[in-house]
Each structure stands twice: as structure tokens, then as C-alpha cells.
Design a protein around this motif. Structure first.
Motif, PDB file in Angstrom:
ATOM      1  N   GLU A 100       0.836  -1.198   0.000  1.00 56.54           N
ATOM      2  CA  GLU A 100       0.000   0.000   0.000  1.00 56.54           C
ATOM      3  C   GLU A 100       0.871   1.248   0.000  1.00 56.54           C
ATOM      4  O   GLU A 100       0.557   2.248  -0.659  1.00 56.54           O
ATOM      5  CB  GLU A 100      -0.932  -0.012   1.210  1.00 56.54           C
ATOM      6  CG  GLU A 100      -2.074  -1.013   1.117  1.00 56.54           C
ATOM      7  CD  GLU A 100      -3.051  -0.683  -0.004  1.00 56.54           C
ATOM      8  OE1 GLU A 100      -3.169   0.514  -0.365  1.00 56.54           O
ATOM      9  OE2 GLU A 100      -3.684  -1.620  -0.527  1.00 56.54           O
ATOM     10  N   SER A 121       2.115   1.713  -3.480  1.00 53.36           N
ATOM     11  CA  SER A 121       1.066   2.280  -4.326  1.00 53.36           C
ATOM     12  C   SER A 121       0.954   3.788  -4.109  1.00 53.36           C
ATOM     13  O   SER A 121       0.765   4.550  -5.064  1.00 53.36           O
ATOM     14  CB  SER A 121      -0.283   1.612  -4.030  1.00 53.36           C
ATOM     15  OG  SER A 121      -0.286   0.250  -4.426  1.00 53.36           O
ATOM     16  N   GLN A 123      -2.897  -3.985  -7.784  1.00 52.13           N
ATOM     17  CA  GLN A 123      -3.446  -3.192  -6.690  1.00 52.13           C
ATOM     18  C   GLN A 123      -4.003  -1.869  -7.198  1.00 52.13           C
ATOM     19  O   GLN A 123      -5.048  -1.406  -6.729  1.00 52.13           O
ATOM     20  CB  GLN A 123      -2.387  -2.938  -5.621  1.00 52.13           C
ATOM     21  CG  GLN A 123      -2.097  -4.135  -4.754  1.00 52.13           C
ATOM     22  CD  GLN A 123      -1.276  -3.802  -3.523  1.00 52.13           C
ATOM     23  OE1 GLN A 123      -0.842  -4.694  -2.803  1.00 52.13           O
ATOM     24  NE2 GLN A 123      -1.053  -2.548  -3.254  1.00 52.13           N
ATOM     25  N   SER A 128      -7.340  -2.701  -8.820  1.00 52.42           N
ATOM     26  CA  SER A 128      -8.365  -3.002  -7.824  1.00 52.42           C
ATOM     27  C   SER A 128      -8.827  -1.731  -7.118  1.00 52.42           C
ATOM     28  O   SER A 128     -10.016  -1.568  -6.829  1.00 52.42           O
ATOM     29  CB  SER A 128      -7.830  -4.007  -6.798  1.00 52.42           C
ATOM     30  OG  SER A 128      -7.526  -5.246  -7.413  1.00 52.42           O
ATOM     31  N   ALA A 129      -7.876  -0.837  -6.815  1.00 47.88           N
ATOM     32  CA  ALA A 129      -8.226   0.410  -6.136  1.00 47.88           C
ATOM     33  C   ALA A 129      -9.130   1.280  -7.005  1.00 47.88           C
ATOM     34  O   ALA A 129     -10.007   1.977  -6.498  1.00 47.88           O
ATOM     35  CB  ALA A 129      -6.968   1.171  -5.746  1.00 47.88           C
ATOM     36  N   TRP A 130      -8.913   1.232  -8.316  1.00 47.96           N
ATOM     37  CA  TRP A 130      -9.783   1.992  -9.215  1.00 47.96           C
ATOM     38  C   TRP A 130     -11.169   1.356  -9.281  1.00 47.96           C
ATOM     39  O   TRP A 130     -12.184   2.050  -9.227  1.00 47.96           O
ATOM     40  CB  TRP A 130      -9.158   2.059 -10.603  1.00 47.96           C
ATOM     41  CG  TRP A 130      -9.963   2.891 -11.562  1.00 47.96           C
ATOM     42  CD1 TRP A 130     -10.048   4.244 -11.607  1.00 47.96           C
ATOM     43  CD2 TRP A 130     -10.787   2.400 -12.610  1.00 47.96           C
ATOM     44  NE1 TRP A 130     -10.880   4.639 -12.628  1.00 47.96           N
ATOM     45  CE2 TRP A 130     -11.353   3.525 -13.260  1.00 47.96           C
ATOM     46  CE3 TRP A 130     -11.116   1.122 -13.068  1.00 47.96           C
ATOM     47  CZ2 TRP A 130     -12.222   3.414 -14.350  1.00 47.96           C
ATOM     48  CZ3 TRP A 130     -11.981   1.006 -14.148  1.00 47.96           C
ATOM     49  CH2 TRP A 130     -12.511   2.141 -14.772  1.00 47.96           C
ATOM     50  N   ASP A 159     -12.650  -0.350  -7.000  1.00 47.39           N
ATOM     51  CA  ASP A 159     -13.325  -0.181  -5.711  1.00 47.39           C
ATOM     52  C   ASP A 159     -13.524   1.285  -5.332  1.00 47.39           C
ATOM     53  O   ASP A 159     -13.956   1.578  -4.210  1.00 47.39           O
ATOM     54  CB  ASP A 159     -12.514  -0.874  -4.601  1.00 47.39           C
ATOM     55  CG  ASP A 159     -12.375  -2.375  -4.838  1.00 47.39           C
ATOM     56  OD1 ASP A 159     -13.185  -2.918  -5.610  1.00 47.39           O
ATOM     57  OD2 ASP A 159     -11.447  -2.976  -4.270  1.00 47.39           O
ATOM     58  N   ARG A 171     -11.352   3.430  -4.548  1.00 50.26           N
ATOM     59  CA  ARG A 171     -10.428   3.912  -3.528  1.00 50.26           C
ATOM     60  C   ARG A 171      -9.433   4.907  -4.111  1.00 50.26           C
ATOM     61  O   ARG A 171      -8.804   5.664  -3.382  1.00 50.26           O
ATOM     62  CB  ARG A 171      -9.690   2.742  -2.874  1.00 50.26           C
ATOM     63  CG  ARG A 171     -10.559   1.900  -1.970  1.00 50.26           C
ATOM     64  CD  ARG A 171      -9.813   0.734  -1.348  1.00 50.26           C
ATOM     65  NE  ARG A 171      -9.598  -0.343  -2.303  1.00 50.26           N
ATOM     66  CZ  ARG A 171      -8.423  -0.772  -2.711  1.00 50.26           C
ATOM     67  NH1 ARG A 171      -7.311  -0.173  -2.265  1.00 50.26           N
ATOM     68  NH2 ARG A 171      -8.311  -1.759  -3.569  1.00 50.26           N
ATOM     69  N   LEU A 172      -9.270   4.873  -5.431  1.00 43.60           N
ATOM     70  CA  LEU A 172      -8.422   5.835  -6.131  1.00 43.60           C
ATOM     71  C   LEU A 172      -9.203   6.396  -7.308  1.00 43.60           C
ATOM     72  O   LEU A 172     -10.010   5.696  -7.921  1.00 43.60           O
ATOM     73  CB  LEU A 172      -7.140   5.169  -6.636  1.00 43.60           C
ATOM     74  CG  LEU A 172      -6.097   4.738  -5.595  1.00 43.60           C
ATOM     75  CD1 LEU A 172      -4.953   4.004  -6.286  1.00 43.60           C
ATOM     76  CD2 LEU A 172      -5.560   5.946  -4.823  1.00 43.60           C
TER      77      LEU A 172
END
Length: 265
Positions: A56, A59, A98, A101-103, A105, A107-108
């Protein structure tokens, strides 16, 4: 290959196709002709690999656009030779997944993920050997996705590994069939590697392999067929007419050395 850049608002749709789609659908499945191994190098054990919290942090460095900081962060896990080995390839693939996935979800943001991938591309270029490092008479390879697909990061990683092994390897993130056949007809390649992701590609691969052989100006050229569709299914790739199927990288090099000796014998 494609050059990554941040696009303005007017290029939103094109940016999604070129950047996010490969990120979410390709990189989460590694997007390379063989899945990266988790083999530890001589100086590190697997237990010393970064955990979720560390990843993390990595990232966060990427989405901040800090390419130099990202290279410095990777230093403890880099092979003592400085080359892109299985461990580093796996780590970089994990970072790309990652980001995807963050996009997904939320989160980014799109802009943060875009900048993170651009930074990851800059990091990857740190591993590319200089052109003068290649032998004067190097074996030549072309890596490309199946026509109609767009692959970037994973294929570039694989291309760098082949360059480190002494191959003159050219990597394309997107080629039409016409452009691919024109390329192999005009330039000599000992190996043409195709990466596939979709089920429909299996129906197209056999015919494309035949057309590559017919168009190639290198009568002894070999075809490598891999990608997520053939992970764990090498027999299918061979049955479609390929000379080589997905293998761990070291084994793939050995197979190529047997088929195409470096001295051309």
C-alpha cells in the motif's frame, strides 16, 4: 510500444481503452506470456518480500508520481545484478493489480490510477538494458498481443527480460493483423510471440499462426503463444500450431536456446 501519458478531459474514452482496460483486465491476470514466479533471489528469502501494508505504501508512492522514490523503495528486493528477475516481475505485477483493484473499488480516482501506471512504466524502464549491451548479432523477437487487444505493462516486462538474456526483443502494445503480417514480412524475427486473453482468441490463433508463417521473411521462425488463456494449458497452445507454449521464464529460455542457438548454428 505505446508511450504512456496523462490525457486531458477530451481524451477520456481513448484513455480508458488504452490505460484502464489493460490495467484492470490484463494486469490483474499478469498479462504476460507466462505467469511470474515467486522464486527468491540469492540475497533474499520469500519471507522478506513486502506485505500488504508495504505494498500500500508503494502504491501511494506511485500515485504521487514519485518515480525516483519508487525505484529507491524497490531497492531491498532488487536482484544484486540489477536485472528484472521473477521476484521483481511478480512484485511489479502485484503493484499494477493493486492499482487496478483500487480503481474498481473507488479507492483511487481515475487521475490517480493514471499517474500511478505512468510512474510504474518509468520504474520498469530502469531495468531495460542499454542498446549497446546487446550482442552484435542478436537473435530477434517480436512480442505483441493478438490483433484487436491492447497489452502494455506485462508484455514490456517480458520484453525487458528477453533483452537482459541477450535477445533483440521488440514489444508492441497493439498491432492490427495487417500491421503484424507486414512487420514479419519486412523484418526478420527468429520468434514471434503472441499474448492472448479472450476465449475468442483460441478460434483465431490457429489461422493467424499459419498466416504469420506464410508472411514471414524468416522461414525458420518460431511462434510463441501464451497469455492468460493458456496459463496451465500449454497443450492447447501447441495444438493450435505454436512452437512454444507458456513456461516459467528460465525454462522458456532453455527451450529457445535449443530451438534457436545463439550462434545461429
Amino acid at each position: 510500444g505505446a508511450h504512456w501519458r496523462l490525457a486531458g478531459a477530451g481524451a477520456g474514452i481513448a484513455t480508458v481503452l488504452i490505460l484502464v482496460v489493460p490495467l484492470v483486465t490484463l494486469l490483474r491476470r499478469h498479462g504476460i506470456l507466462h505467469p511470474p514466479g515467486n522464486h527468491a533471489g540469492p540475497a533474499q528469502s520469500l519471507s522478506a518480500l513486502p506485505g500488504p501494508v508495504d505494498m500500500e505504501r508503494f502504491s501511494a508512492i506511485l500515485v504521487a508520481g514519485d518515480g525516483r522514490g519508487a525505484v529507491e523503495w524497490l531497492a531491498p528486493w532488487r536482484h544484486r545484478s540489477g536485472q528484472l528477475d521473477d521476484r521483481m516481475a511478480s512484485l511489479l505485477s502485484q503493484a499494477a493489480r493493486q492499482l487496478g483493484s483500487a480503481w474498481e473499488d473507488d479507492r483511487l480516482s481515475f487521475a490517480e490510477v493514471s499517474l500511478g501506471v505512468v510512474t510504474l512504466q518509468r520504474v520498469l524502464r530502469e531495468f531495460a538494458p542499454p542498446p549497446h549491451a546487446l550482442p552484435l548479432v542478436a537473435r530477434r523477437m517480436l512480442l505483441a498481443p493478438m490483433p484487436g487487444e491492447v497489452h502494455c505493462f506485462g508484455l514490456k516486462m517480458l520484453g525487458i527480460r528477453f533483452q537482459q538474456a541477450g535477445w533483440d526483443c521488440q514489444t508492441e502494445s497493439q498491432l492490427s493483423e495487417e500491421a503484424l503480417l507486414c512487420r514479419v514480412g519486412e523484418q526478420r524475427y527468429d520468434v514471434v510471440g503472441l499474448s492472448t486473453q479472450c476465449a475468442e482468441d483460441e478460434d483465431r490463433a490457429a489461422g493467424l499462426i499459419i498466416r504469420i508463417r506464410q508472411a514471414s521473411c524468416e522461414p525458420r521462425g518460431r511462434v510463441l503463444l501464451g497469455g492468460a488463456r493458456f496459463a496451465g494449458r500449454p497443450g492447447v497452445a501447441l495444438a493450435l500450431g505454436a512452437d512454444l507454449a507458456p513456461l516459467p521464464f528460465a525454462e522458456l529460455l532453455e527451450a529457445l536456446d535449443r530451438l534457436i542457438p545463439a550462434d545461429g548454428a
